[in-house]
Design a protein around this motif. Structure first.
Motif, short mmCIF file in Angstrom:
data_model
loop_
_atom_site.label_atom_id
_atom_site.label_comp_id
_atom_site.label_asym_id
_atom_site.label_seq_id
_atom_site.Cartn_x
_atom_site.Cartn_y
_atom_site.Cartn_z
N LEU A 115 1.05 -1.08 -0.20
CA LEU A 115 -0.37 0.14 0.02
C LEU A 115 0.50 1.62 -0.05
N TYR A 116 2.33 1.30 0.99
CA TYR A 116 2.90 2.29 0.71
C TYR A 116 3.16 2.77 -0.10
N GLN A 117 3.84 1.35 -1.09
CA GLN A 117 4.32 1.65 -2.06
C GLN A 117 3.68 2.43 -3.62
N GLU A 119 0.91 3.81 -2.61
CA GLU A 119 1.36 5.33 -2.67
C GLU A 119 1.94 6.65 -2.45
N THR A 120 3.26 5.56 -3.03
CA THR A 120 4.56 6.29 -2.79
C THR A 120 4.27 6.65 -4.46
N ALA A 121 4.14 5.91 -5.63
CA ALA A 121 4.22 5.67 -6.59
C ALA A 121 3.00 6.73 -7.81
N ALA A 122 2.15 6.71 -7.10
CA ALA A 122 0.58 7.48 -6.84
C ALA A 122 1.17 8.90 -6.90
N ASN A 123 1.89 9.39 -5.64
CA ASN A 123 2.40 10.75 -5.64
C ASN A 123 3.43 11.48 -6.26
N ALA A 124 4.17 10.13 -7.02
CA ALA A 124 5.56 10.58 -7.77
C ALA A 124 5.57 11.42 -9.20
#
Length: 124
Positions: A115-117, A119-124
């Protein structure tokens, strides 16, 4: 020896020793006036009771064992071995339960990392 010395040698409190007596786990001690007098066997018995409690035996389980010893005059080794085997089965079941919890915890961590990965990819 008096109760204070027995407590010192075994690490049990005086209150616990008196409780063991009241529960029938220790034989009635000899008396010197109003003082309880204990011997080497009592040191051994209190030590065994404390070790048994440390590995999960209740005083009720030990009381049954003590009652059988008192009734027959001999230590009921087969009964003790059965109690130990039963306790081992309880430990094995608890180990399996904890292993299942650990697997669930591992799965939760994997989900959280994914989930963290995302979210991080979506916000990059």
């Amino acid at each position: 020896m008096l109760i204070g010395k027995l407590a010192e040698l075994t690490g049990a409190t005086r209150k616990a020793i008196r409780h063991y007596e009241a529960e029938g786990l220790l034989p009635e001690p000899q008396r010197r006036g109003s003082y309880r007098v204990y011997g080497p066997l009592d040191v051994h018995l209190v030590g065994m009771i404390r070790r048994a409690q440390c590995v999960g035996f209740s005083l009720a389980e030990l009381k049954d064992l003590a009652a059988q010893k008192a009734a027959s005059g001999r230590f009921p080794l087969p009964v003790a071995q059965t109690l130990i085997a039963d306790k081992r089965q309880q430990f094995d079941a608890e180990i399996r339960r904890l292993q299942a919890l650990q697997q669930t915890l591992d799965a939760l961590e994997t989900e959280l990392v994914a989930l963290y990965q995302r979210e991080t990819a979506a916000n990059a």
